[in-house]
Design a protein around this motif. Structure first.
Motif, PDB file in Angstrom:
ATOM      1  N   ILE A  31       0.946  -1.208  -0.008  1.00  0.00           N
ATOM      2  CA  ILE A  31       0.026   0.400  -0.139  1.00  0.00           C
ATOM      3  C   ILE A  31       0.737   1.313   0.540  1.00  0.00           C
ATOM      4  CG2 ILE A  31      -0.418  -0.230   2.276  1.00  0.00           C
ATOM      5  CD1 ILE A  31      -2.610   1.240   2.212  1.00  0.00           C
ATOM      6  N   GLY A  32       0.336   2.271  -0.464  1.00  0.00           N
ATOM      7  CA  GLY A  32       1.004   3.077  -1.027  1.00  0.00           C
ATOM      8  C   GLY A  32       1.149   4.634   0.362  1.00  0.00           C
ATOM      9  N   GLU A  33       1.920   5.299   0.633  1.00  0.00           N
ATOM     10  CA  GLU A  33       1.900   6.322   1.602  1.00  0.00           C
ATOM     11  C   GLU A  33       0.516   7.202   1.568  1.00  0.00           C
ATOM     12  OE1 GLU A  33       4.040   6.045   4.783  1.00  0.00           O
ATOM     13  OE2 GLU A  33       3.794   4.855   3.429  1.00  0.00           O
ATOM     14  N   GLN A  34       0.129   7.460   0.581  1.00  0.00           N
ATOM     15  CA  GLN A  34      -1.451   8.265   0.790  1.00  0.00           C
ATOM     16  C   GLN A  34      -2.079   7.476   0.598  1.00  0.00           C
ATOM     17  OE1 GLN A  34      -1.660  10.880  -2.934  1.00  0.00           O
ATOM     18  NE2 GLN A  34       0.623  12.422  -2.281  1.00  0.00           N
ATOM     19  N   GLU A  35      -2.281   6.550   0.450  1.00  0.00           N
ATOM     20  CA  GLU A  35      -2.809   5.825   0.214  1.00  0.00           C
ATOM     21  C   GLU A  35      -3.321   5.017   1.863  1.00  0.00           C
ATOM     22  OE1 GLU A  35      -3.582   2.481  -3.506  1.00  0.00           O
ATOM     23  OE2 GLU A  35      -2.411   2.623  -2.679  1.00  0.00           O
ATOM     24  N   ALA A  36      -2.565   4.555   2.079  1.00  0.00           N
ATOM     25  CA  ALA A  36      -2.409   4.610   3.756  1.00  0.00           C
ATOM     26  C   ALA A  36      -2.382   5.417   4.822  1.00  0.00           C
ATOM     27  CB  ALA A  36      -0.962   4.289   4.381  1.00  0.00           C
ATOM     28  N   ASP A  37      -2.028   6.355   4.499  1.00  0.00           N
ATOM     29  CA  ASP A  37      -2.823   7.671   4.878  1.00  0.00           C
ATOM     30  C   ASP A  37      -4.707   7.703   4.724  1.00  0.00           C
ATOM     31  OD1 ASP A  37      -1.805   9.692   7.054  1.00  0.00           O
ATOM     32  OD2 ASP A  37      -2.330  11.918   4.818  1.00  0.00           O
ATOM     33  N   GLN A  38      -4.852   8.229   3.875  1.00  0.00           N
ATOM     34  CA  GLN A  38      -6.086   8.154   4.132  1.00  0.00           C
ATOM     35  C   GLN A  38      -7.138   6.647   4.407  1.00  0.00           C
ATOM     36  OE1 GLN A  38      -7.943  10.775   2.463  1.00  0.00           O
ATOM     37  NE2 GLN A  38      -9.578   9.544   3.809  1.00  0.00           N
ATOM     38  N   LEU A  39      -6.229   5.780   4.758  1.00  0.00           N
ATOM     39  CA  LEU A  39      -7.472   3.872   5.029  1.00  0.00           C
ATOM     40  C   LEU A  39      -7.179   4.580   6.583  1.00  0.00           C
ATOM     41  CD1 LEU A  39      -8.477   1.406   4.763  1.00  0.00           C
ATOM     42  CD2 LEU A  39      -5.804   0.504   5.175  1.00  0.00           C
ATOM     43  N   ILE A  40      -6.203   5.468   7.477  1.00  0.00           N
ATOM     44  CA  ILE A  40      -5.932   5.386   8.306  1.00  0.00           C
ATOM     45  C   ILE A  40      -7.093   6.168   8.841  1.00  0.00           C
ATOM     46  CG2 ILE A  40      -4.183   4.921  10.337  1.00  0.00           C
ATOM     47  CD1 ILE A  40      -2.251   4.241   8.960  1.00  0.00           C
ATOM     48  N   ALA A  41      -7.103   6.521   8.339  1.00  0.00           N
ATOM     49  CA  ALA A  41      -8.235   8.193   8.625  1.00  0.00           C
ATOM     50  C   ALA A  41      -9.112   7.589   8.730  1.00  0.00           C
ATOM     51  CB  ALA A  41      -7.585   9.490   7.375  1.00  0.00           C
ATOM     52  N   ASN A  42      -9.468   6.617   7.805  1.00  0.00           N
ATOM     53  CA  ASN A  42     -10.982   6.923   7.557  1.00  0.00           C
ATOM     54  C   ASN A  42     -11.584   5.440   8.291  1.00  0.00           C
ATOM     55  OD1 ASN A  42     -11.343   8.003   5.311  1.00  0.00           O
ATOM     56  ND2 ASN A  42     -11.325   6.701   4.074  1.00  0.00           N
ATOM     57  N   PHE A  43     -10.588   4.507   8.370  1.00  0.00           N
ATOM     58  CA  PHE A  43     -10.882   3.111   9.378  1.00  0.00           C
ATOM     59  C   PHE A  43     -10.857   3.502  10.967  1.00  0.00           C
ATOM     60  CE2 PHE A  43     -10.024  -0.906  11.403  1.00  0.00           C
ATOM     61  CZ  PHE A  43     -10.716  -1.530  10.621  1.00  0.00           C
ATOM     62  N   CYS A  44      -9.839   4.074  11.359  1.00  0.00           N
ATOM     63  CA  CYS A  44      -9.564   4.385  12.705  1.00  0.00           C
ATOM     64  C   CYS A  44     -10.141   6.164  13.401  1.00  0.00           C
ATOM     65  CB  CYS A  44      -8.374   5.099  13.067  1.00  0.00           C
ATOM     66  SG  CYS A  44      -7.134   2.968  12.311  1.00  0.00           S
ATOM     67  N   ARG A  45     -11.218   6.536  12.637  1.00  0.00           N
ATOM     68  CA  ARG A  45     -11.424   7.617  12.935  1.00  0.00           C
ATOM     69  C   ARG A  45     -12.775   7.589  14.707  1.00  0.00           C
ATOM     70  NH1 ARG A  45     -14.964   6.054   9.053  1.00  0.00           N
ATOM     71  NH2 ARG A  45     -17.001   6.771   9.515  1.00  0.00           N
ATOM     72  N   SER A  46     -12.296   8.049  15.522  1.00  0.00           N
ATOM     73  CA  SER A  46     -13.587   8.176  16.692  1.00  0.00           C
ATOM     74  C   SER A  46     -14.879   8.548  15.375  1.00  0.00           C
ATOM     75  CB  SER A  46     -13.126   9.217  17.952  1.00  0.00           C
ATOM     76  OG  SER A  46     -11.898   8.851  17.861  1.00  0.00           O
ATOM     77  N   ASP A  47     -15.437   8.938  14.871  1.00  0.00           N
ATOM     78  CA  ASP A  47     -16.607   9.262  14.247  1.00  0.00           C
ATOM     79  C   ASP A  47     -17.091   8.262  13.506  1.00  0.00           C
ATOM     80  OD1 ASP A  47     -19.464  10.522  14.284  1.00  0.00           O
ATOM     81  OD2 ASP A  47     -18.941  11.741  13.159  1.00  0.00           O
ATOM     82  N   GLY A  48     -17.763   7.184  13.907  1.00  0.00           N
ATOM     83  CA  GLY A  48     -17.791   5.549  13.296  1.00  0.00           C
ATOM     84  C   GLY A  48     -17.369   5.178  13.155  1.00  0.00           C
ATOM     85  N   GLY A  49     -15.168   4.857  13.312  1.00  0.00           N
ATOM     86  CA  GLY A  49     -14.096   4.457  13.277  1.00  0.00           C
ATOM     87  C   GLY A  49     -14.201   3.660  14.684  1.00  0.00           C
ATOM     88  N   CYS A  50     -13.416   3.608  15.383  1.00  0.00           N
ATOM     89  CA  CYS A  50     -12.739   3.132  16.226  1.00  0.00           C
ATOM     90  C   CYS A  50     -12.157   3.908  17.594  1.00  0.00           C
ATOM     91  CB  CYS A  50     -11.351   2.242  16.299  1.00  0.00           C
ATOM     92  SG  CYS A  50     -10.980   1.306  17.640  1.00  0.00           S
ATOM     93  N   LEU A  51     -13.102   3.899  18.760  1.00  0.00           N
ATOM     94  CA  LEU A  51     -12.580   4.229  19.825  1.00  0.00           C
ATOM     95  C   LEU A  51     -10.683   4.745  20.609  1.00  0.00           C
ATOM     96  CD1 LEU A  51     -16.268   4.595  21.932  1.00  0.00           C
ATOM     97  CD2 LEU A  51     -15.090   6.779  19.985  1.00  0.00           C
ATOM     98  N   ARG A  52     -10.175   3.651  19.780  1.00  0.00           N
ATOM     99  CA  ARG A  52      -8.814   3.410  20.452  1.00  0.00           C
ATOM    100  C   ARG A  52      -8.112   4.425  20.203  1.00  0.00           C
ATOM    101  NH1 ARG A  52      -6.911  -1.948  19.036  1.00  0.00           N
ATOM    102  NH2 ARG A  52      -8.619  -3.232  19.608  1.00  0.00           N
ATOM    103  N   THR A  53      -7.722   4.995  21.231  1.00  0.00           N
ATOM    104  CA  THR A  53      -6.565   6.328  21.006  1.00  0.00           C
ATOM    105  C   THR A  53      -4.726   5.814  19.968  1.00  0.00           C
ATOM    106  OG1 THR A  53      -7.037   7.705  23.447  1.00  0.00           O
ATOM    107  CG2 THR A  53      -5.310   7.893  22.228  1.00  0.00           C
ATOM    108  N   ILE A  54      -4.974   6.696  19.339  1.00  0.00           N
ATOM    109  CA  ILE A  54      -3.293   6.027  18.579  1.00  0.00           C
ATOM    110  C   ILE A  54      -2.262   6.136  19.359  1.00  0.00           C
ATOM    111  CG2 ILE A  54      -2.271   5.606  16.289  1.00  0.00           C
ATOM    112  CD1 ILE A  54      -5.411   5.910  15.293  1.00  0.00           C
ATOM    113  N   LEU A  55      -0.799   5.214  19.517  1.00  0.00           N
ATOM    114  CA  LEU A  55      -0.352   5.865  20.375  1.00  0.00           C
ATOM    115  C   LEU A  55       1.283   5.317  18.837  1.00  0.00           C
ATOM    116  CD1 LEU A  55      -0.348   4.142  23.764  1.00  0.00           C
ATOM    117  CD2 LEU A  55      -0.710   6.176  22.967  1.00  0.00           C
TER     118      LEU A  55
END
Length: 216
Positions: free
Chosen positions: A136-160
């Motif tokens: 996966i490319g860097e821009q793709e990874a940046d977008q994927l993580i933002a979409n998948f891990c967002r607290s609003d509708g994604g995941c409530l974890r705090t990323i470290l």
């Protein structure tokens, strides 16, 4: 048939002063027992009551619409339940069933013993069908993580963890609060204990593989 207890050996002293909040769960104490319910349900008198920590497994399995919750830290914990736990040791067991591994992660972090793993390192150690996720490319990874891990509708974890050794964070598209252990990821700005994320989960790795597959 007896149920095997989760491997959680954590003193609940880390909860601090009660009432306390963990993810979407409110924890309080009455004389002789601990009380757990959905934060939205505080004060309701019509909740379905259980008295065993193992009830948390069933409560956490489906959302309000009856859909299976593949990610237990997603902000879709169902409503309408109440856990009353008389055994002091039952509380971390219940929390471990609601949010697998998060009690131990917080306890390790509080002792400065929690190890984080960069996203690229997590992808690099994959094998079999998931090895392709590392492409996966860097821009793709940046977008994927933002979409998948967002607290609003994604995941409530705090990323470290960070995306790479040089990246400032997991995703530049996520708000700074997503990496702040003092921030209430539900957005309520209440005192909470964070659900810490020390490395990318298997579901995120699977999504990265899918991005690569779709772009092939």
């Amino acid at each position: 048939m007896s149920q095997a207890a989760p491997q959680t050996r954590v003193d609940i002293a880390w909860l601090g002063e009660l009432p306390c909040r963990v993810g979407q769960i409110l924890i309080d104490k009455t004389p002789g027992e601990f009380l757990l319910c959905h934060r939205d349900d505080a004060g309701r008198s019509d909740l379905a009551t259980s008295w065993t920590p193992y009830a948390a497994s069933e409560i956490a399995r489906y959302d309000d619409a009856g859909q299976y919750r593949r990610l237990k830290t997603a902000p879709n914990l169902r409503h309408g339940w109440l856990l009353l736990l008389q055994d002091f040791a039952a509380l971390p067991l219940a929390l471990d069933l609601f949010y697998p591994g998060r009690v131990a992660a917080y306890e390790a972090w509080s002792r400065d013993k929690l190890t984080t793993t960069r996203f690229r390192d997590t992808l690099a150690r994959q094998s079999g069908m998931y090895r392709a996720a590392a492409k996966i490319g860097e821009q793709e990874a940046d977008q994927l993580i933002a979409n998948f891990c967002r607290s609003d509708g994604g995941c409530l974890r705090t990323i470290l963890w960070k995306r790479t050794a040089d990246a400032p964070c997991a995703s530049t598209r996520l708000p700074p609060e997503k990496f702040d252990v003092s921030y209430d990821q539900t957005g309520r700005c209440e005192r909470t204990l964070p659900l810490l994320c020390q490395e990318a989960c298997n579901l995120l790795v699977a999504e990265a593989r899918q991005v690569v597959k779709d772009g092939a």
